[in-house]
Write a protein that holds these residues in place. Structure first.
Motif, PDB file in Angstrom:
ATOM      1  N   ALA A  92       0.828  -1.207   0.000  1.00 24.41           N
ATOM      2  CA  ALA A  92       0.000   0.000   0.000  1.00 24.41           C
ATOM      3  C   ALA A  92       0.865   1.260   0.000  1.00 24.41           C
ATOM      4  O   ALA A  92       0.552   2.249  -0.673  1.00 24.41           O
ATOM      5  CB  ALA A  92      -0.928  -0.013   1.217  1.00 24.41           C
ATOM      6  N   GLN A  93       1.971   1.221   0.741  1.00 23.85           N
ATOM      7  CA  GLN A  93       2.886   2.364   0.742  1.00 23.85           C
ATOM      8  C   GLN A  93       3.453   2.614  -0.657  1.00 23.85           C
ATOM      9  O   GLN A  93       3.554   3.758  -1.104  1.00 23.85           O
ATOM     10  CB  GLN A  93       4.030   2.123   1.734  1.00 23.85           C
ATOM     11  N   LEU A  94       3.829   1.543  -1.339  1.00 23.75           N
ATOM     12  CA  LEU A  94       4.383   1.692  -2.679  1.00 23.75           C
ATOM     13  C   LEU A  94       3.323   2.156  -3.675  1.00 23.75           C
ATOM     14  O   LEU A  94       3.612   2.972  -4.563  1.00 23.75           O
ATOM     15  CB  LEU A  94       5.006   0.380  -3.140  1.00 23.75           C
ATOM     16  N   ARG A  95       2.093   1.670  -3.556  1.00 25.51           N
ATOM     17  CA  ARG A  95       1.036   2.136  -4.453  1.00 25.51           C
ATOM     18  C   ARG A  95       0.809   3.635  -4.294  1.00 25.51           C
ATOM     19  O   ARG A  95       0.592   4.352  -5.281  1.00 25.51           O
ATOM     20  CB  ARG A  95      -0.257   1.362  -4.193  1.00 25.51           C
ATOM     21  N   MET A  96       0.843   4.084  -3.050  1.00 26.86           N
ATOM     22  CA  MET A  96       0.725   5.510  -2.762  1.00 26.86           C
ATOM     23  C   MET A  96       1.840   6.280  -3.475  1.00 26.86           C
ATOM     24  O   MET A  96       1.603   7.311  -4.125  1.00 26.86           O
ATOM     25  CB  MET A  96       0.798   5.692  -1.248  1.00 26.86           C
ATOM     26  N   GLY A  97       3.059   5.777  -3.365  1.00 26.04           N
ATOM     27  CA  GLY A  97       4.195   6.435  -3.994  1.00 26.04           C
ATOM     28  C   GLY A  97       4.153   6.381  -5.514  1.00 26.04           C
ATOM     29  O   GLY A  97       4.504   7.354  -6.193  1.00 26.04           O
ATOM     30  N   ILE A  98       3.731   5.238  -6.055  1.00 24.36           N
ATOM     31  CA  ILE A  98       3.646   5.094  -7.507  1.00 24.36           C
ATOM     32  C   ILE A  98       2.616   6.066  -8.080  1.00 24.36           C
ATOM     33  O   ILE A  98       2.852   6.718  -9.103  1.00 24.36           O
ATOM     34  CB  ILE A  98       3.324   3.633  -7.883  1.00 24.36           C
TER      35      ILE A  98
END
Length: 269
Positions: A92-98
């Protein structure tokens, strides 16, 4: 601080934007309660002038240990702090960043753990490969020129004889260091209609496994480059994966990934 919610495939989050977009590439660093480890990593990034090559964006999972102190992050060259408020862990953190990277128009994304184990000074090498036309660039401590220092024996065995073989079979090409989150993605890869990383099925470590294999599956250019990964001399080694439960969950993710369970729905028909 600006709040973001009701974005499909992206958890609710808040953004503290210290600087506008400066570089053409971005380094996403997922963190949660990393303490002095992330501060030391950012000091190394500042020493090696990484912000001249890429904007540094922290993807925080809800730290409460003071490691996201705003004034200190600004001084260390952090461009933006994203704070996840919705459910999920690393995925979820990476999706936010992407999503943030897409919205700002970066040409490519480099990801690296925030626990100060990886050679953040090698970020320019990843960018060079993206500029050469590669779509997925995996960092490997096991290549010539890389270094694996004080890697715990269990982790070494798991990577070399379990994780890497399964990922390599699934990807249809050989990879050597597949648990390593130090890698780069072209925006072309992440926005490909057969990839679709902004989906809620990616909550923990699913997204890293999926993105390790999908590029070569759909015929995009992939490679590995040497990096360093150094574990501390003493104390508990930094990881968010518990010995039994975490590793069993990771194995389950690998098998589901091998079966194509994370592929976009239309690609399963």
């Amino acid at each position: 601080m600006r709040k973001y919610k009701n974005i499909q495939g992206v958890p609710e989050f808040a953004a503290k934007e210290f600087e506008k977009k400066i570089a053409e590439y971005v380094v996403l660093i997922p963190i949660i309660n990393e303490g002095d480890r992330i501060i030391e990593e950012l000091r190394r990034a500042k020493k090696h002038k990484i912000s001249k090559f890429a904007d540094i964006v922290l993807c925080d999972g809800g730290s409460v240990d003071g490691c996201t102190d705003e004034s200190r992050l600004k001084d260390l060259g952090v461009n933006t702090l994203l704070i996840k408020e919705g459910p999920g862990k690393q995925g979820a953190q990476l999706r936010m960043g992407i999503w943030w990277a897409f919205n700002r128009g970066y040409k490519g994304i480099i990801t690296i753990d925030g626990n100060n184990k990886d050679s953040i000074e090698d970020v320019p090498d990843f960018i060079c490969k993206l500029k050469e036309g590669y779509d997925f660039v995996q960092g490997s401590r096991f290549l010539k020129g890389g270094r694996a220092i004080r890697t715990p024996l269990f982790r070494l065995i798991a990577v070399r004889f379990l994780h890497a073989p399964i990922i390599s079979l699934t990807a249809h090409r050989h990879f050597t260091d597949t648990t390593n989150a130090y890698r780069a993605y072209s925006t072309r890869y992440l926005q490909h209609p057969k990839v679709k990383p902004l989906r809620n099925c990616f909550m923990t470590y699913e997204l890293l496994a999926y993105l390790s294999v999908r590029a070569s599956q759909i015929g995009l250019k992939t490679c590995e480059i040497p990096v360093k990964r150094i574990y501390p001399r003493k104390g508990k080694f930094p990881t968010k994966i518990s010995f039994f439960k975490g590793n069993m969950e990771l194995l389950k993710i690998l098998l589901l990934n091998a079966l194509g369970k994370y592929n976009p729905t239309e690609d399963k028909r």
